[in-house]
Design a protein around this motif. Structure first.
Motif, PDB file in Angstrom:
ATOM      1  N   TYR A  33       0.836  -1.201   0.000  1.00 47.85           N
ATOM      2  CA  TYR A  33       0.000   0.000   0.000  1.00 47.85           C
ATOM      3  C   TYR A  33       0.871   1.252   0.000  1.00 47.85           C
ATOM      4  O   TYR A  33       1.948   1.265   0.581  1.00 47.85           O
ATOM      5  CB  TYR A  33      -0.878   0.043   1.257  1.00 47.85           C
ATOM      6  N   TYR A  35       0.201   5.180   1.274  1.00 50.78           N
ATOM      7  CA  TYR A  35      -0.656   6.161   1.929  1.00 50.78           C
ATOM      8  C   TYR A  35       0.082   7.495   1.969  1.00 50.78           C
ATOM      9  O   TYR A  35       1.298   7.541   2.011  1.00 50.78           O
ATOM     10  CB  TYR A  35      -0.965   5.750   3.371  1.00 50.78           C
ATOM     11  N   GLY A  42      -5.392  12.421   8.443  1.00 49.60           N
ATOM     12  CA  GLY A  42      -5.014  11.054   8.775  1.00 49.60           C
ATOM     13  C   GLY A  42      -4.218  10.407   7.658  1.00 49.60           C
ATOM     14  O   GLY A  42      -3.445  11.062   6.960  1.00 49.60           O
ATOM     15  N   LEU A  43      -4.431   9.116   7.476  1.00 49.77           N
ATOM     16  CA  LEU A  43      -3.749   8.351   6.433  1.00 49.77           C
ATOM     17  C   LEU A  43      -4.733   8.134   5.292  1.00 49.77           C
ATOM     18  O   LEU A  43      -5.790   7.537   5.485  1.00 49.77           O
ATOM     19  CB  LEU A  43      -3.302   6.999   6.991  1.00 49.77           C
ATOM     20  N   ARG A  44      -4.376   8.577   4.122  1.00 51.09           N
ATOM     21  CA  ARG A  44      -5.258   8.407   2.966  1.00 51.09           C
ATOM     22  C   ARG A  44      -4.605   7.480   1.943  1.00 51.09           C
ATOM     23  O   ARG A  44      -3.457   7.681   1.563  1.00 51.09           O
ATOM     24  CB  ARG A  44      -5.591   9.766   2.339  1.00 51.09           C
ATOM     25  N   LEU A  45      -5.372   6.501   1.503  1.00 50.20           N
ATOM     26  CA  LEU A  45      -4.865   5.488   0.587  1.00 50.20           C
ATOM     27  C   LEU A  45      -4.747   6.047  -0.830  1.00 50.20           C
ATOM     28  O   LEU A  45      -5.708   6.576  -1.391  1.00 50.20           O
ATOM     29  CB  LEU A  45      -5.807   4.279   0.598  1.00 50.20           C
ATOM     30  N   TYR A  48      -2.975   0.638  -4.042  1.00 57.09           N
ATOM     31  CA  TYR A  48      -2.529  -0.569  -3.379  1.00 57.09           C
ATOM     32  C   TYR A  48      -2.352  -1.681  -4.412  1.00 57.09           C
ATOM     33  O   TYR A  48      -2.824  -1.570  -5.554  1.00 57.09           O
ATOM     34  CB  TYR A  48      -3.488  -1.002  -2.259  1.00 57.09           C
ATOM     35  N   GLU A  59      -8.209   6.192  -2.355  1.00 62.40           N
ATOM     36  CA  GLU A  59      -9.073   7.374  -2.209  1.00 62.40           C
ATOM     37  C   GLU A  59      -8.556   8.599  -2.951  1.00 62.40           C
ATOM     38  O   GLU A  59      -9.332   9.444  -3.400  1.00 62.40           O
ATOM     39  CB  GLU A  59      -9.163   7.754  -0.730  1.00 62.40           C
ATOM     40  N   THR A 102      -7.897  -8.579   5.659  1.00 60.60           N
ATOM     41  CA  THR A 102      -6.594  -7.930   5.558  1.00 60.60           C
ATOM     42  C   THR A 102      -5.873  -8.115   6.887  1.00 60.60           C
ATOM     43  O   THR A 102      -6.401  -7.793   7.940  1.00 60.60           O
ATOM     44  CB  THR A 102      -6.760  -6.427   5.272  1.00 60.60           C
ATOM     45  N   LEU A 105      -1.107  -4.536   9.131  1.00 60.95           N
ATOM     46  CA  LEU A 105      -0.268  -3.731   8.258  1.00 60.95           C
ATOM     47  C   LEU A 105       1.031  -3.378   8.967  1.00 60.95           C
ATOM     48  O   LEU A 105       1.022  -2.940  10.123  1.00 60.95           O
ATOM     49  CB  LEU A 105      -0.977  -2.435   7.858  1.00 60.95           C
TER      50      LEU A 105
ATOM     51  N   GLN B   2     -13.976   7.667   4.137  1.00 53.55           N
ATOM     52  CA  GLN B   2     -13.256   7.571   5.388  1.00 53.55           C
ATOM     53  C   GLN B   2     -14.200   7.298   6.544  1.00 53.55           C
ATOM     54  O   GLN B   2     -15.264   7.922   6.640  1.00 53.55           O
ATOM     55  CB  GLN B   2     -12.540   8.901   5.685  1.00 53.55           C
ATOM     56  N   LYS B  98      -8.511  -3.502   0.997  1.00 62.02           N
ATOM     57  CA  LYS B  98      -8.419  -2.054   0.813  1.00 62.02           C
ATOM     58  C   LYS B  98      -8.757  -1.431   2.150  1.00 62.02           C
ATOM     59  O   LYS B  98      -9.925  -1.347   2.530  1.00 62.02           O
ATOM     60  CB  LYS B  98      -9.404  -1.619  -0.268  1.00 62.02           C
ATOM     61  N   LEU B  99      -7.741  -1.030   2.881  1.00 64.36           N
ATOM     62  CA  LEU B  99      -7.924  -0.523   4.232  1.00 64.36           C
ATOM     63  C   LEU B  99      -7.965   0.998   4.209  1.00 64.36           C
ATOM     64  O   LEU B  99      -6.986   1.640   3.803  1.00 64.36           O
ATOM     65  CB  LEU B  99      -6.808  -1.027   5.130  1.00 64.36           C
ATOM     66  N   ILE B 100      -9.089   1.561   4.656  1.00 63.05           N
ATOM     67  CA  ILE B 100      -9.285   3.010   4.675  1.00 63.05           C
ATOM     68  C   ILE B 100      -9.253   3.487   6.114  1.00 63.05           C
ATOM     69  O   ILE B 100      -9.972   2.949   6.968  1.00 63.05           O
ATOM     70  CB  ILE B 100     -10.637   3.393   4.037  1.00 63.05           C
ATOM     71  N   PHE B 101      -8.451   4.501   6.377  1.00 59.59           N
ATOM     72  CA  PHE B 101      -8.273   4.994   7.735  1.00 59.59           C
ATOM     73  C   PHE B 101      -9.093   6.248   8.013  1.00 59.59           C
ATOM     74  O   PHE B 101      -9.365   7.046   7.109  1.00 59.59           O
ATOM     75  CB  PHE B 101      -6.804   5.316   7.996  1.00 59.59           C
TER      76      PHE B 101
END
Lengths: 116, 111
Positions: A33, A35, A42-45, A48, A59, A102, A105, B2, B98-101
């Motif tokens: 991934y 980010y 925060g953490l935005r993807l 991946y 995102e 998942t 991480l 999110q 697909k991990l969204i924070f």
């Protein structure tokens, strides 16, 4: 500690130049991934990967591309960097959990990119 | 989308308890919790599946209400080392791996 390294760790570049960040793992994990982390978000993807040459958008994928030609390497490319892409970029790896979810991480140490 | 975390920030005295909430508008398969200290990478705390409750290695536990698409992280008898930013990450039932924070909850524990 999981074997995951990011390079470069710090980079300053100018608007319009291409930039490539590299994530390298020695764990043979399937999923990788990218980010970005910005204050208040925060953490935005970004993107991946679920296998070699298998990638998908996250995102905030606009302006970024990725490639994974080997299990151990996941590259993030900014074709033409903009000031809005100034950020800290984290790579992460994982495998499937016991129930197919998942798994945990593991994050790299981050790459701080400044676009002037 | 999110997930939404609340509160955004909390200040505690050592020994006090705190709850951090995470809510999603999507059907969830799993919820992750991570803690990040300033200048460091996020570190895994736990994963929750399908309404299960899990306990971490410290006085930290969490719950996951699958029907409400909500998870809560419970920190009891907080220690100074608990300070940091806590993130929940959600995995949707229709978007595996697909991990969204969320945007994070800043926790400060004072002596």
């Amino acid at each position: 500690d999981a074997g995951i390294t990011q390079s470069p760790r710090h980079k300053v570049t100018e608007t319009g130049t291409p930039v490539t960040l590299r994530c390298h793992q020695t764990e043979n994990h399937r999923y990788m991934y990218w980010y970005r982390q910005d204050p208040g978000h925060g953490l935005r993807l970004i993107h991946y990967s679920y296998g070699v040459k298998d990638t998908d958008k996250g995102e905030v994928s606009d302006g970024y591309s990725v490639s994974r030609s080997k299990t151990e390497d996941f590259l993030l490319t900014l074709e033409s960097a903009t000031s809005s892409q100034t950020s800290v970029y984290f790579c992460a790896i994982s495998d499937s959990g016991l129930a197919g979810e998942t798994g945990e991480l593991f994050f790299g140490e981050g790459s701080r990119l400044t676009v002037l | 989308q999110q997930p939404v975390q609340s509160p955004q920030a909390v200040i505690l005295r050592e020994g006090e308890d705190a709850v951090i909430n995470c809510s999603s508008s999507k059907a969830l398969y799993s919820v992750h919790w991570y803690r990040q200290k300033h200048g460091e990478a996020p570190v895994f705390l736990m994963i929750l599946l399908k309404g299960g409750e899990q306990k971490g290695h410290e006085k930290i536990s969490a719950s996951f209400n699958e029907k409400k698409q909500q998870s809560s992280l419970y920190l009891t008898a907080s220690q100074l080392s608990y300070s940091g930013t806590y993130f929940c990450g959600t995995e949707g039932k229709d978007s595996s791996y697909k991990l969204i924070f969320g945007s994070g909850t800043r926790l400060l524990v004072r002596p």
